[in-house]
Design a protein around this motif. Structure first.
Motif, PDB file in Angstrom:
ATOM      1  N   ASP A 144      19.633 -39.494 -27.098  1.00  0.00           N
ATOM      2  CA  ASP A 144      19.393 -40.443 -26.003  1.00  0.00           C
ATOM      3  C   ASP A 144      18.514 -39.783 -24.972  1.00  0.00           C
ATOM      4  O   ASP A 144      18.603 -38.570 -24.746  1.00  0.00           O
ATOM      5  CB  ASP A 144      20.716 -40.865 -25.353  1.00  0.00           C
ATOM      6  CG  ASP A 144      21.493 -41.790 -26.257  1.00  0.00           C
ATOM      7  OD1 ASP A 144      20.887 -42.725 -26.829  1.00  0.00           O
ATOM      8  OD2 ASP A 144      22.713 -41.572 -26.400  1.00  0.00           O
ATOM      9  N   PHE A 145      17.673 -40.564 -24.373  1.00  0.00           N
ATOM     10  CA  PHE A 145      16.809 -40.071 -23.304  1.00  0.00           C
ATOM     11  C   PHE A 145      17.166 -40.813 -22.020  1.00  0.00           C
ATOM     12  O   PHE A 145      17.065 -42.032 -21.951  1.00  0.00           O
ATOM     13  CB  PHE A 145      15.343 -40.305 -23.665  1.00  0.00           C
ATOM     14  CG  PHE A 145      14.389 -39.825 -22.598  1.00  0.00           C
ATOM     15  CD1 PHE A 145      14.430 -38.517 -22.145  1.00  0.00           C
ATOM     16  CD2 PHE A 145      13.457 -40.685 -22.039  1.00  0.00           C
ATOM     17  CE1 PHE A 145      13.569 -38.070 -21.154  1.00  0.00           C
ATOM     18  CE2 PHE A 145      12.586 -40.247 -21.050  1.00  0.00           C
ATOM     19  CZ  PHE A 145      12.643 -38.932 -20.612  1.00  0.00           C
ATOM     20  N   THR A 146      17.626 -40.047 -21.028  1.00  0.00           N
ATOM     21  CA  THR A 146      18.048 -40.656 -19.770  1.00  0.00           C
ATOM     22  C   THR A 146      17.263 -40.015 -18.624  1.00  0.00           C
ATOM     23  O   THR A 146      17.720 -39.040 -18.012  1.00  0.00           O
ATOM     24  CB  THR A 146      19.572 -40.454 -19.547  1.00  0.00           C
ATOM     25  OG1 THR A 146      19.878 -39.074 -19.822  1.00  0.00           O
ATOM     26  CG2 THR A 146      20.387 -41.338 -20.452  1.00  0.00           C
ATOM     27  N   PRO A 147      16.056 -40.545 -18.322  1.00  0.00           N
ATOM     28  CA  PRO A 147      15.204 -39.916 -17.313  1.00  0.00           C
ATOM     29  C   PRO A 147      15.839 -39.904 -15.924  1.00  0.00           C
ATOM     30  O   PRO A 147      15.496 -39.061 -15.095  1.00  0.00           O
ATOM     31  CB  PRO A 147      13.931 -40.777 -17.327  1.00  0.00           C
ATOM     32  CG  PRO A 147      14.264 -42.005 -18.073  1.00  0.00           C
ATOM     33  CD  PRO A 147      15.440 -41.729 -18.929  1.00  0.00           C
ATOM     34  N   GLU A 148      16.797 -40.808 -15.698  1.00  0.00           N
ATOM     35  CA  GLU A 148      17.435 -40.863 -14.370  1.00  0.00           C
ATOM     36  C   GLU A 148      18.402 -39.694 -14.167  1.00  0.00           C
ATOM     37  O   GLU A 148      18.847 -39.455 -13.046  1.00  0.00           O
ATOM     38  CB  GLU A 148      18.148 -42.208 -14.170  1.00  0.00           C
ATOM     39  CG  GLU A 148      19.323 -42.488 -15.095  1.00  0.00           C
ATOM     40  CD  GLU A 148      18.902 -43.009 -16.489  1.00  0.00           C
ATOM     41  OE1 GLU A 148      17.686 -43.034 -16.785  1.00  0.00           O
ATOM     42  OE2 GLU A 148      19.794 -43.369 -17.261  1.00  0.00           O
ATOM     43  N   ASP A 149      18.727 -38.993 -15.220  1.00  0.00           N
ATOM     44  CA  ASP A 149      19.621 -37.836 -15.118  1.00  0.00           C
ATOM     45  C   ASP A 149      18.768 -36.560 -15.174  1.00  0.00           C
ATOM     46  O   ASP A 149      18.403 -36.094 -16.249  1.00  0.00           O
ATOM     47  CB  ASP A 149      20.623 -37.871 -16.272  1.00  0.00           C
ATOM     48  CG  ASP A 149      21.598 -36.690 -16.234  1.00  0.00           C
ATOM     49  OD1 ASP A 149      21.375 -35.762 -15.421  1.00  0.00           O
ATOM     50  OD2 ASP A 149      22.548 -36.683 -17.024  1.00  0.00           O
ATOM     51  N   PRO A 150      18.414 -35.983 -14.012  1.00  0.00           N
ATOM     52  CA  PRO A 150      17.470 -34.869 -13.997  1.00  0.00           C
ATOM     53  C   PRO A 150      18.016 -33.601 -14.651  1.00  0.00           C
ATOM     54  O   PRO A 150      17.259 -32.741 -15.095  1.00  0.00           O
ATOM     55  CB  PRO A 150      17.203 -34.641 -12.506  1.00  0.00           C
ATOM     56  CG  PRO A 150      18.367 -35.224 -11.800  1.00  0.00           C
ATOM     57  CD  PRO A 150      18.933 -36.312 -12.675  1.00  0.00           C
ATOM     58  N   ASN A 173      20.251 -33.478 -17.274  1.00  0.00           N
ATOM     59  CA  ASN A 173      20.534 -33.611 -18.700  1.00  0.00           C
ATOM     60  C   ASN A 173      19.814 -34.833 -19.268  1.00  0.00           C
ATOM     61  O   ASN A 173      20.439 -35.820 -19.632  1.00  0.00           O
ATOM     62  CB  ASN A 173      22.053 -33.757 -18.866  1.00  0.00           C
ATOM     63  CG  ASN A 173      22.511 -33.324 -20.231  1.00  0.00           C
ATOM     64  OD1 ASN A 173      21.722 -32.793 -21.009  1.00  0.00           O
ATOM     65  ND2 ASN A 173      23.759 -33.576 -20.535  1.00  0.00           N
ATOM     66  N   GLN A 174      18.488 -34.722 -19.360  1.00  0.00           N
ATOM     67  CA  GLN A 174      17.718 -35.914 -19.742  1.00  0.00           C
ATOM     68  C   GLN A 174      17.855 -36.248 -21.223  1.00  0.00           C
ATOM     69  O   GLN A 174      17.751 -37.404 -21.607  1.00  0.00           O
ATOM     70  CB  GLN A 174      16.250 -35.710 -19.387  1.00  0.00           C
ATOM     71  CG  GLN A 174      16.027 -35.708 -17.878  1.00  0.00           C
ATOM     72  CD  GLN A 174      14.569 -35.573 -17.514  1.00  0.00           C
ATOM     73  OE1 GLN A 174      13.796 -34.959 -18.247  1.00  0.00           O
ATOM     74  NE2 GLN A 174      14.189 -36.131 -16.397  1.00  0.00           N
ATOM     75  N   TYR A 175      18.051 -35.209 -22.019  1.00  0.00           N
ATOM     76  CA  TYR A 175      18.167 -35.425 -23.460  1.00  0.00           C
ATOM     77  C   TYR A 175      19.612 -35.231 -23.890  1.00  0.00           C
ATOM     78  O   TYR A 175      20.189 -34.180 -23.632  1.00  0.00           O
ATOM     79  CB  TYR A 175      17.264 -34.451 -24.220  1.00  0.00           C
ATOM     80  CG  TYR A 175      15.805 -34.675 -23.943  1.00  0.00           C
ATOM     81  CD1 TYR A 175      15.078 -35.611 -24.681  1.00  0.00           C
ATOM     82  CD2 TYR A 175      15.142 -33.973 -22.936  1.00  0.00           C
ATOM     83  CE1 TYR A 175      13.736 -35.835 -24.428  1.00  0.00           C
ATOM     84  CE2 TYR A 175      13.800 -34.192 -22.677  1.00  0.00           C
ATOM     85  CZ  TYR A 175      13.103 -35.119 -23.419  1.00  0.00           C
ATOM     86  OH  TYR A 175      11.777 -35.335 -23.161  1.00  0.00           O
TER      87      TYR A 175
END
Ligand code: FMN
Length: 211
Positions: free
Chosen positions: A120-126, A128-130
């Protein structure tokens, strides 16, 4: 039951050292551990399709928004991802090609690294983005090389983009417990090759007991 998936990455058939080592390893593993199910995926002697524009558009669409054509674009990827998620152990057998992996292995990687499926890619989580999604599995890389010195302390370590690439990609999706068993000196032959081959066989025999 333990499920083992073997990825066959060499374009060579009976002449292939990596393929032969994989065969021996899977045979030994079947003999040592009774309750195992082996499956193999050929990526070296067939041409896996590369990622296309349609594939990218489909992979980055939300599943419920995909058209029939998009599902068709992802059909092979879905199959390969399903196969990977279903296995407990992953063994990739491949030669080094031009300091990296052969194109069939790279094509397989491009098909199984899938947003929303294997990571998963979560750019809003600086911090733990991946986030990996392929958890609880062990990996083994059986690799053969023409030259020598590609190990961590070796003279050609800097040129080894094969192990690092495979480790990094597997790490991205969550397979972090990975061992590399390598044979070197194929181009030189003789005792240098024999010794390296025997050392790899010995290590694989040990791994067959509890991998
Ligand atoms: C196209 C090609 C590229 C290769 N590139 C490298 C390389 O960068 N470094 C190396 O040590 N050996 C290289 N080799 C040698 C192979 O890694 C070596 O022969 C290996 O044992 C072949 O594996 P296989 O027997 O499973 O097919 C290359 C061989 C080929 C055919």
């Amino acid at each position: 039951m333990k499920r083992i998936l073997g990825i066959q990455g060499s374009p060579r058939g009976e002449r292939s050292h990596s393929r032969r080592l994989l065969d021996h390893f899977l045979q030994a593993l079947t003999a040592e551990q009774r309750d195992v199910e082996i499956s193999r995926r050929e990526v070296g002697r067939i041409t896996l399709p590369p990622v296309t524009e349609g594939w990218v558009a489909a992979a980055f669409s939300k599943p419920h928004e995909r058209t029939l054509a998009m599902h068709a674009d992802l059909a092979l990827s879905d199959e390969l991802v399903g196969e990977l998620l279903a296995t407990d152990r992953l063994v990739i057998a491949a030669p080094m090609y031009n300091f990296g992996v052969p194109s069939g292995v790279k094509a397989w990687i491009d098909q199984i690294v899938r947003i929303g499926r294997t990571f998963d890619f979560t750019p809003e989580d600086p911090v733990n983005q991946y986030k990996p999604r392929v958890l609880g599995k062990r990996g083994l890389i059986i690799t053969t090389r023409g030259d020598r010195g590609y190990g961590p302390e070796g003279v050609n370590a800097r040129l080894n983009h094969a192990d690092t690439h495979l480790r990094d990609v597997l790490g991205l999706i969550g397979i972090t417990d990975v061992e590399v068993v390598a044979v070197e000196n194929d181009e030189f032959g003789g005792m240098a090759f024999e010794d390296s081959y025997q050392a790899a066989q010995l290590r694989l025999a040990q791994l067959a007991v509890d991998f």
